[in-house]
Structure formats: C-alpha cells, structure tokens
Design an enzyme around this catalytic site. Structure first.
Site, mmCIF file in Angstrom:
data_model
loop_
_atom_site.group_PDB
_atom_site.id
_atom_site.type_symbol
_atom_site.label_atom_id
_atom_site.label_comp_id
_atom_site.label_asym_id
_atom_site.label_seq_id
_atom_site.Cartn_x
_atom_site.Cartn_y
_atom_site.Cartn_z
ATOM 1 N N ASP A 149 0.717 -1.053 -0.062
ATOM 2 C CA ASP A 149 -0.122 0.109 0.098
ATOM 3 C C ASP A 149 1.035 1.147 -0.116
ATOM 4 O O ASP A 149 2.263 1.130 0.461
ATOM 5 C CB ASP A 149 -0.737 -0.179 1.343
ATOM 6 C CG ASP A 149 -1.634 1.153 1.444
ATOM 7 O OD1 ASP A 149 -2.371 1.658 0.601
ATOM 8 O OD2 ASP A 149 -1.396 1.874 2.359
ATOM 9 N N ASP A 175 -0.220 5.349 0.853
ATOM 10 C CA ASP A 175 -0.406 6.106 1.910
ATOM 11 C C ASP A 175 -0.466 5.415 3.245
ATOM 12 O O ASP A 175 -1.393 4.514 3.539
ATOM 13 C CB ASP A 175 -1.437 6.860 1.671
ATOM 14 C CG ASP A 175 -1.175 7.780 0.513
ATOM 15 O OD1 ASP A 175 -0.339 8.393 0.640
ATOM 16 O OD2 ASP A 175 -1.973 7.750 -0.528
#
Length: 233
Positions: free
Chosen positions: A13, A15
């Site tokens: 991922d 953020d």
C-alpha cells in the site's frame, strides 16, 4: 550465496505505509486554502475535513461513490459546514495538485525498499486518486525500486475487492498465492483485501490500535523494519 525468501511478491500500500499521508494532506490543505486567500487553516477546518474525507473513502471502498464524485463532494460538504463560498471543483483541482507534489516518506520506508530491491518483486497497490498518485509516484525515487503502481481508479475496482488482486496477478503473470503478501496500514482495504483474495497480509499498526474489525492480518508490526524478518531477509 542466495537466501531463500519466504515470499516472491510484496504488494505495498502507499499512503500510511510508505508515504506519510498526514504530512501530505496538511501540506495540500494549507496550500489549497492559501490559493483561495485563507492563510490560517484552523484545527477546526482540518478535523472537519478529516472526518468528511474518512467517511467518503469508506463509501468509496464499498463502491457507493465514484472516484470522480468523491473529488468534489467532500469539498461541497466542508464548505457548506464552514459557510464558505468557494467553487468545490476549482478547490479540488488545487488541492489535488498540491497533494500530487507531496511525496513525503515515512521513516525508514525508502531504506527498507532499497534493501529488498533485487531480492523480491514489489508492486504498489493504492486506492488513491490517479492524478495524485501518478504525480507523487512520478516525482519520488521509489519508482527506481518499485516500477509498477496499480491504482484502483484506473483499474475500476477498489481494495478490498478480490477483482483488483485478480487483475494484478494476471498482469504480473503471477499465480502462487502462497508466495504473495500484502503490506498496509488499513484493516478495511489492505488486510481485508488480503483475506478476501486469500493471500498473507502484514498490518502496519504503529499506534498499536486494537483490531475490532473482522479483518485478520497474518502478521502485525509496529515498525516497517520488522518486515525484513517476515519475508526472510
């Protein structure tokens, strides 16, 4: 001599996992409001925005709102709460521009990626908006180590839905789910996504939040450096 890595593919991922989203959001909010003549972004503005934004992304993950509509609707809600007469569409464009320029890393993230480079295949998987993520990814030097970014808005399916993972695995021509792992900070999108698709997952939980959701991470870590041990580096 080559060591045996436990996994062959990491889906990162972006953020809250590699990039410091809090810092980027603060930077973009302050600069967008400055463009509209407000030089003091009060804690009240920030907390209102965060709540609205959180709720709207939750709706996005449940496929209840489109990425296009999400862009302006959050500002419409905020400006009506604050009695501001700004054009949500114009404001959104400024905010997203500033956000796309904000490629701040979380501590140790870049070093970790460098240490894994060449030993394991890495890709990025993000529910962020295309123009923002392409901008930040394009500016950052992370792309020297992780050349591929998969953005849910471009694929048309957000995490945690298994179809986005199916798309990625097909694109990468990767079939062995036992050899893949997703690493992220969101129980709802990353860990739930791993559960739904049937791959292992690492929940990055620096604040030591209690997991009250039905998402079940294979591993839970406080610090991204703990990932090395998990993958067998």
């Amino acid at each position: 001599k080559g060591t045996m890595m436990k996994y062959e593919l990491i889906l990162f991922d972006l953020d809250g996992t590699l990039f410091d989203y809090e810092k980027a959001e603060k930077y973009a909010l302050e600069n967008a409001f400055k463009d509209f003549g407000i030089t003091n972004v009060t804690p009240n503005i920030t907390s209102n925005y965060k709540k609205i934004n959180h709720d709207i992304w939750e709706r996005f993950e449940k496929k209840l709102i489109s990425a296009i509509k999400l862009r302006t609707e959050r500002w419409e809600i905020l400006f009506s709460q604050l009695n501001l007469d700004f054009d949500p569409q114009k404001f959104s464009a400024r905010y997203l521009y500033h956000l796309s320029q904000a490629d701040f890393y979380l501590p140790d993230a870049k070093e970790l990626i460098k240490s894994l480079y060449g030993k394991i295949k890495m890709v990025l998987i993000t529910n962020g908006l295309s123009d923002v993520q392409q901008g930040r990814f394009g500016k950052s030097d992370i792309k020297d180590f992780i050349p591929q970014i998969f953005i849910s808005e471009e694929i048309g399916i957000p995490k945690p839905h298994p179809e986005i993972f199916e798309f990625i695995f097909k694109k990468l021509n990767f079939n062995d789910k036992k050899k893949a792992i997703i690493v992220g900070d969101s129980l709802n999108s990353d860990i739930k996504g791993g559960n739904n698709f049937g791959i292992d997952s690492v929940w990055i939980n620096p604040e030591n939040i209690e997991n009250t959701s039905d998402a079940q991470p294979t591993f839970e870590i406080r610090d991204i450096n703990e990932l090395k041990k998990i993958v067998g580096l």
